[in-house]
Design a protein around this motif. Structure first.
Motif, PDB file in Angstrom:
ATOM      1  N   ILE A   2       0.838  -1.186   0.000  1.00 19.18           N
ATOM      2  CA  ILE A   2       0.000   0.000   0.000  1.00 19.18           C
ATOM      3  C   ILE A   2       0.879   1.244   0.000  1.00 19.18           C
ATOM      4  N   LEU A   5      -0.733   7.620   0.848  1.00 19.85           N
ATOM      5  CA  LEU A   5      -1.890   8.154   0.134  1.00 19.85           C
ATOM      6  C   LEU A   5      -1.524   9.187  -0.934  1.00 19.85           C
ATOM      7  N   LYS A   6      -0.538  10.036  -0.629  1.00 28.05           N
ATOM      8  CA  LYS A   6      -0.168  11.076  -1.579  1.00 28.05           C
ATOM      9  C   LYS A   6       0.342  10.460  -2.887  1.00 28.05           C
ATOM     10  N   LEU A   9      -2.606   8.838  -4.760  1.00 29.64           N
ATOM     11  CA  LEU A   9      -3.415   9.807  -5.509  1.00 29.64           C
ATOM     12  C   LEU A   9      -2.723  10.185  -6.815  1.00 29.64           C
ATOM     13  N   SER A  10      -1.391  10.352  -6.754  1.00 30.18           N
ATOM     14  CA  SER A  10      -0.653  10.719  -7.971  1.00 30.18           C
ATOM     15  C   SER A  10      -0.684   9.578  -8.981  1.00 30.18           C
ATOM     16  N   TRP A  13      -4.056   9.558 -10.622  1.00 34.21           N
ATOM     17  CA  TRP A  13      -4.170  10.624 -11.616  1.00 34.21           C
ATOM     18  C   TRP A  13      -3.421  10.246 -12.899  1.00 34.21           C
ATOM     19  N   PHE A  60     -10.663   9.064  -5.743  1.00 38.30           N
ATOM     20  CA  PHE A  60     -10.752  10.488  -5.416  1.00 38.30           C
ATOM     21  C   PHE A  60     -11.930  10.782  -4.476  1.00 38.30           C
ATOM     22  N   GLU A  62     -13.283   8.691  -2.531  1.00 38.62           N
ATOM     23  CA  GLU A  62     -13.084   7.843  -1.341  1.00 38.62           C
ATOM     24  C   GLU A  62     -14.239   6.888  -1.057  1.00 38.62           C
TER      25      GLU A  62
ATOM     26  N   TRP B  71      -7.318  15.858  -9.004  1.00 35.80           N
ATOM     27  CA  TRP B  71      -6.126  15.393  -8.267  1.00 35.80           C
ATOM     28  C   TRP B  71      -5.765  16.409  -7.178  1.00 35.80           C
ATOM     29  N   ALA B  74      -8.347  16.174  -4.372  1.00 33.84           N
ATOM     30  CA  ALA B  74      -8.148  15.008  -3.505  1.00 33.84           C
ATOM     31  C   ALA B  74      -6.984  15.259  -2.549  1.00 33.84           C
ATOM     32  N   HIS B 173     -15.543  16.394  -7.814  1.00 31.85           N
ATOM     33  CA  HIS B 173     -15.222  15.146  -8.522  1.00 31.85           C
ATOM     34  C   HIS B 173     -16.400  14.696  -9.400  1.00 31.85           C
TER      35      HIS B 173
END
Lengths: 95, 190
Positions: A2, A5-6, A9-10, A13, A60, A62, B71, B74, B173
């Motif tokens: 895992i 989170l950052k 997210l990237s 995207w 995004f 969640e 992005w 988020a 979103h």
């Protein structure tokens, strides 16, 4: 594994952008956009759009952490939309 | 290690009312998309001919801009959760900036079409084109108000509500994923 989170997210995207560019590329031939009826292009483009929406909703927005009811409602809506769009396209192509 | 909200901590992101609104909007837009598909099936040649006049590159660029904005949004939610409010504020302003670029590029695209003599009433496809893109831009404009509320929340330590930040993000979103289908149907399907 895992990712933090950052980073996650990237990566999400990046994946969404890659799918977008691929769906644009699918519609083109030899650098030119092809404007002929094509079930293959339409199916793949609509399915890729559905994939993108599911990723946006679950990552995004969640929804992956949300109660099952919300997840199922969003999935049911998306399934209904995709089946309707592809169904109408397939039926329409027969006339 | 799992992130802060592990699988055990199931919760609705933001206010449940916003999710009711998202589902309502999803159904309303679905009806537009289904009618589009129904009418398209009657005369696919007209739609293909008309699609040729749309700039595919514009469509892709618009999609990428909105994906970048989502992005940022988020990341804003994540930064606010970690109480890095300055970062969160910067991210939401970047989200708004992308939204602005999207609207400006749409206005530019419309003005190009109009100068080519392509109008709402030119044919059925272009009625859909102007209707769907305009109603979507309207949602982006409402999104600016929503982002404004998020900025207002983040600026003062007295207000900062994670739930309202998440509610704003949920709306933003939604605007993004609705565009994803509009892009597929108007620009790339054949």
């Amino acid at each position: 594994m895992i990712a933090p989170l950052k980073t996650r997210l990237s990566l999400v995207w990046l994946a969404l952008s890659a799918i977008t560019v691929i769906s644009w590329w699918i519609g083109s031939k030899h650098g030119q956009q092809a404007f002929v009826s094509s079930a293959a292009i339409t199916y793949s483009v609509i399915l890729m759009a559905a994939l993108k929406i599911r990723v946006i909703v679950s990552e995004f927005m969640e929804v992956r952490h949300a109660p099952p009811l919300l997840r199922h409602l969003m999935d049911a809506w998306l399934a209904f939309l995709v089946i309707s769009l592809l169904g109408l396209y397939s039926i329409g192509a027969r006339f | 290690m799992k992130n802060a909200a592990g699988p055990a901590a199931q919760r609705i992101p933001g206010q449940p009312d916003m999710w009711a609104f998202v589902l309502l909007e999803a159904c309303i837009f679905s009806s537009y998309f289904i009618v589009y598909m129904l009418l398209r099936a009657r005369d696919p040649a007209l739609y293909l001919r008309s699609q040729e006049h749309l700039s595919q590159n514009f469509g892709v660029l618009n999609t990428l801009i909105l994906l970048i904005s989502s992005w940022f949004m988020a990341r804003c939610v994540q930064a606010a959760l970690e109480q890095r409010y300055d970062t969160a504020l910067r991210q939401v302003l970047l989200t708004g900036f992308c939204g602005l670029v999207f609207v400006v590029s749409k206005v530019f695209e419309w003005s190009q079409k109009i100068s080519e003599g392509i109008q709402f009433s030119s044919n059925e496809f272009f009625s859909f084109y102007y209707f769907l893109t305009a109603i979507h831009v309207l949602h982006v404009l409402i999104g600016f108000v929503v982002l404004g509320v998020v900025v207002y929340q983040l600026r003062s330590p007295l207000r900062r509500s994670q739930q309202i930040v998440e509610t704003g993000a949920t709306y933003w979103h939604m605007v993004d994923f609705l565009w994803v289908i509009i892009f597929a149907l108007l620009y790339v399907m054949r």
